[in-house]
Design a protein around this motif. Structure first.
Motif, short mmCIF file in Angstrom:
data_model
loop_
_atom_site.label_atom_id
_atom_site.label_comp_id
_atom_site.label_asym_id
_atom_site.label_seq_id
_atom_site.Cartn_x
_atom_site.Cartn_y
_atom_site.Cartn_z
N LEU A 35 -67.05 -56.09 -1.24
CA LEU A 35 -68.28 -55.95 -0.45
C LEU A 35 -68.08 -56.51 0.96
N SER A 36 -67.47 -57.67 1.06
CA SER A 36 -67.23 -58.29 2.36
C SER A 36 -66.31 -57.44 3.23
N ILE A 37 -65.26 -56.90 2.63
CA ILE A 37 -64.35 -56.02 3.37
C ILE A 37 -65.09 -54.77 3.85
N GLY A 38 -65.91 -54.20 2.98
CA GLY A 38 -66.66 -53.00 3.34
C GLY A 38 -67.65 -53.25 4.47
N VAL A 39 -68.34 -54.37 4.42
CA VAL A 39 -69.30 -54.70 5.48
C VAL A 39 -68.57 -54.95 6.79
N ALA A 40 -67.44 -55.65 6.73
CA ALA A 40 -66.68 -55.92 7.95
C ALA A 40 -66.17 -54.62 8.58
N ILE A 41 -65.64 -53.73 7.77
CA ILE A 41 -65.14 -52.45 8.30
C ILE A 41 -66.29 -51.62 8.85
N GLY A 42 -67.40 -51.58 8.12
CA GLY A 42 -68.55 -50.82 8.58
C GLY A 42 -69.15 -51.36 9.86
N ALA A 43 -69.15 -52.67 10.02
CA ALA A 43 -69.68 -53.28 11.24
C ALA A 43 -68.75 -53.04 12.43
N TYR A 44 -67.46 -53.07 12.18
CA TYR A 44 -66.50 -52.93 13.27
C TYR A 44 -66.33 -51.48 13.70
N TRP A 45 -66.28 -50.56 12.73
CA TRP A 45 -66.07 -49.15 13.03
C TRP A 45 -67.31 -48.32 12.72
N ASN A 46 -68.48 -48.81 13.06
CA ASN A 46 -69.72 -48.11 12.70
C ASN A 46 -69.83 -46.74 13.35
#
Length: 66
Positions: A22-33
């Protein structure tokens, strides 16, 4: 080396694993939104289908064990 093996985890180890994903997914989604916004509908469809499949398999195993 065998790539796919069976593992046994406790419930709290799986919880930690899910939290990490979940943390990895949120980080990727926030960075490459801006990149993922074009694929949002497809990602939601994949999430719904895979979640329904996991729920079906879990309920099927529960029915068989009781």
């Amino acid at each position: 080396m065998q790539l796919f093996q069976s593992y046994t985890f406790t419930w709290w180890q799986i919880g930690i694993f899910k939290l990490a994903l979940l943390s990895i997914g949120v980080a990727i989604g926030a960075y490459w939104n801006e990149f993922f916004i074009g694929y949002l509908i497809a990602l939601i469809v994949i999430a719904v289908i895979t979640s329904a499949y996991i729920a079906y398999i879990s309920l099927k195993q529960t029915d068989r064990n009781s």
